[in-house]
Design an enzyme around this catalytic site. Structure first.
Site, short mmCIF file in Angstrom:
data_model
loop_
_atom_site.label_atom_id
_atom_site.label_comp_id
_atom_site.label_asym_id
_atom_site.label_seq_id
_atom_site.Cartn_x
_atom_site.Cartn_y
_atom_site.Cartn_z
CD GLU A 277 -3.11 -1.00 1.97
OE1 GLU A 277 -3.28 -0.36 3.03
OE2 GLU A 277 -4.00 -2.33 1.77
CD GLU B 73 -8.30 -1.93 9.64
OE1 GLU B 73 -8.13 -0.81 9.73
OE2 GLU B 73 -8.70 -2.90 9.19
CG ASP C 117 -11.20 -5.53 7.01
OD1 ASP C 117 -11.37 -5.36 6.67
OD2 ASP C 117 -9.68 -4.99 7.09
CE LYS D 277 -10.59 -3.08 4.38
NZ LYS D 277 -9.79 -4.34 4.54
NE ARG E 43 -10.33 -5.28 0.47
CZ ARG E 43 -10.33 -6.09 1.23
NH1 ARG E 43 -11.91 -6.60 0.90
NH2 ARG E 43 -9.63 -7.26 0.82
CB SER E 44 -3.90 -4.14 -0.15
OG SER E 44 -4.15 -5.38 0.06
#
Ligand code: PGA
Ligand code: ZN
Length: 438
Positions: free
Chosen positions: A214, A297, A324, A349, A378-379
């Site tokens: 990322e 998270e 998540d 997401k 997202r990654s």
């Protein structure tokens, strides 16, 4: 019901749905969909892809086999051509909820595995873009309607670890939040300085190994806590006050190294160790006491409901506990976790759910429970900036996109710079008092 095709005016009538195979930030194939109305309005969107996925999320349809590591999406594209496009052509592009329900029914599986979460999310987002274009409005304004719209507080990665950096660190994301910034531009300016300072400190220490998936630095640390120490130093080196101007946010992504209440960490305190759920919670609570961490998270794994509830209670109401993997943008899972006292904030997401309507339902469920929400990338990403519009248009107060490098990330931060020019609130961010750390 959707109007019958013949009665839909050309401005809103879907004339074509075109699927296209494009490439994401990891160099993998992904799905782009372009929707056009009979009057010529167009909307386009690209599916992102996760690497550290929750077990309950919508499944991408990938081809398997050897080509591109099995990640090709030709079957997902074929499904759009064969099933999705014929079903959508002639319909009213502005009927998002009905069109999304059609997509879900066409897929017919509980995990979107027949047509693919990637096919569904790209289509659903492209429909929203086309509907906004047919109304002559930017997507954020189309989604907001008459509701006041504001830019969200950015959560920006400085160090990447976990599944995004070959497991070099157990933790996945070491991020900063400009808690003291009044506006989007200042938040980005401060983050740019912290990112630069962190890179310099890492290079000076001989621990810089490039960047992770990322765009955050990929550091060669000996244990997770070194990253926290160096991130705090980077905030100071940027001339900012840790906790006052800029605070730390962590994504532990604990599902990646734990299940059944046991956690196998490569660098818990510099050496491999297996921790019980309570021991991991104690380690994290210690970090909350010693470092300016305001948000955490997935502190425990998605299957550790009791651990998540115990951690949320122990961390207290001033710490944002984000779920998540455990809730995967699902309204029912958010309700179940809230009922158990696990977490207080939902990560949203859209590709975990499959459609925008289901993502919005998850957001509304979190709001009804008094939870906050964060819209997240997202990654695996692309130049697509839909999530920025979703955050602004849906009135979500926080946005997580990855780091402050690589254009699939910067495209989102830059889109906020454009959107702010049109907002009545300008670039203002929600006041500090709106957040648990306020
Ligand atoms: P992913 O990572 O996109 O690889 O799932 C992001 C996250 O865990 O928040
Ligand atoms: Zn996560």
């Amino acid at each position: 019901m959707t109007d019958t095709p013949s009665s839909v005016p050309p401005t809103r009538r879907i004339a074509s749905v075109q699927a296209r195979r494009v490439w994401d930030s990891r160099g993998r194939p992904t799905v782009e969909v372009e929707v056009a109305t009979a009057a010529g309005a167009r909307g386009r969107a690209i599916a992102p892809a996760g690497a550290s996925t929750g077990s309950g999320e919508a499944v991408d349809l990938r081809d398997g086999g050897v080509a591109f590591g099995g990640h090709d999406v030709r079957r997902a594209i074929a499904g759009i051509d064969a099933s999705i496009a014929p079903a959508l052509v002639g319909r009213d592009v502005s009927a998002q909820a009905e069109l999304d329900a059609m997509l879900v029914a066409l897929d017919g599986t509980h995990d979107r595995s027949r047509l693919g979460g990637n096919a569904l999310v790209a289509t659903s987002m492209a429909l929203a873009h086309a509907a906004a274009a047919s109304a002559g409005r930017p997507l954020w304004a189309w989604l907001a309607g008459d509701a006041p719209a504001m830019l969200p507080l950015p959560e920006i990665q400085i160090f990447g670890g976990g599944a995004h950096a070959g497991g070099r660190l157990d933790l996945q994301d070491f991020m900063v939040v400009a808690v003291g910034a009044d506006d989007w531009r200042t938040a980005l300016d401060w983050t740019a300085e912290v990112y630069r300072a962190a890179g310099r400190l890492l290079a000076d220490a001989g621990r810089l190994q490039g960047v992770a998936d990322e765009g955050g630095f990929w550091p060669a640390f000996d244990d997770n806590e070194q990253a926290l120490t160096m991130l705090t130093r980077a905030i100071e080196a940027a001339g900012l006050r840790p906790g006052e101007d800029v605070a730390i946010s962590l994504d532990i992504a604990a599902s990646n190294f734990g299940r059944g209440g046991r956690y196998r960490m490569a660098r818990a305190d510099g050496r491999p160790r297996e921790l019980e759920s309570g021991e991991l919670a104690e380690l994290l609570l210690g970090w909350l006491r010693r470092y300016p961490v305001v948000s955490i998270e997935d502190p425990l794994a998605e299957d550790d409901l009791a651990g998540l509830a115990a951690f949320t209670a122990a961390a207290g109401p001033r710490v944002q506990v984000v779920l998540d993997d455990a809730v995967v943008t699902s309204a029912s899972r958010i309700r179940a976790h809230a009922a158990a006292g696990a977490g207080n904030t939902a990560l949203i997401k859209p590709n975990q759910a499959g459609t925008l309507t289901e993502s919005l339902a998850a957001l509304e469920a979190s709001r009804a429970l008094g939870w906050d929400a964060i819209v997240s990338a997202r990654s695996g990403e692309t130049e697509d900036t839909t999530i920025v519009h979703l955050a602004v248009g849906w009135g979500v107060r926080q946005l997580k996109v990855g780091s402050f490098a690589r254009s699939e990330r910067m495209a989102k931060w830059n889109e906020g710079l454009r959107i702010g020019e049109s907002l009545s609130e300008g670039f203002a961010l929600p006041p500090r008092s709106a957040f648990p750390w306020g």
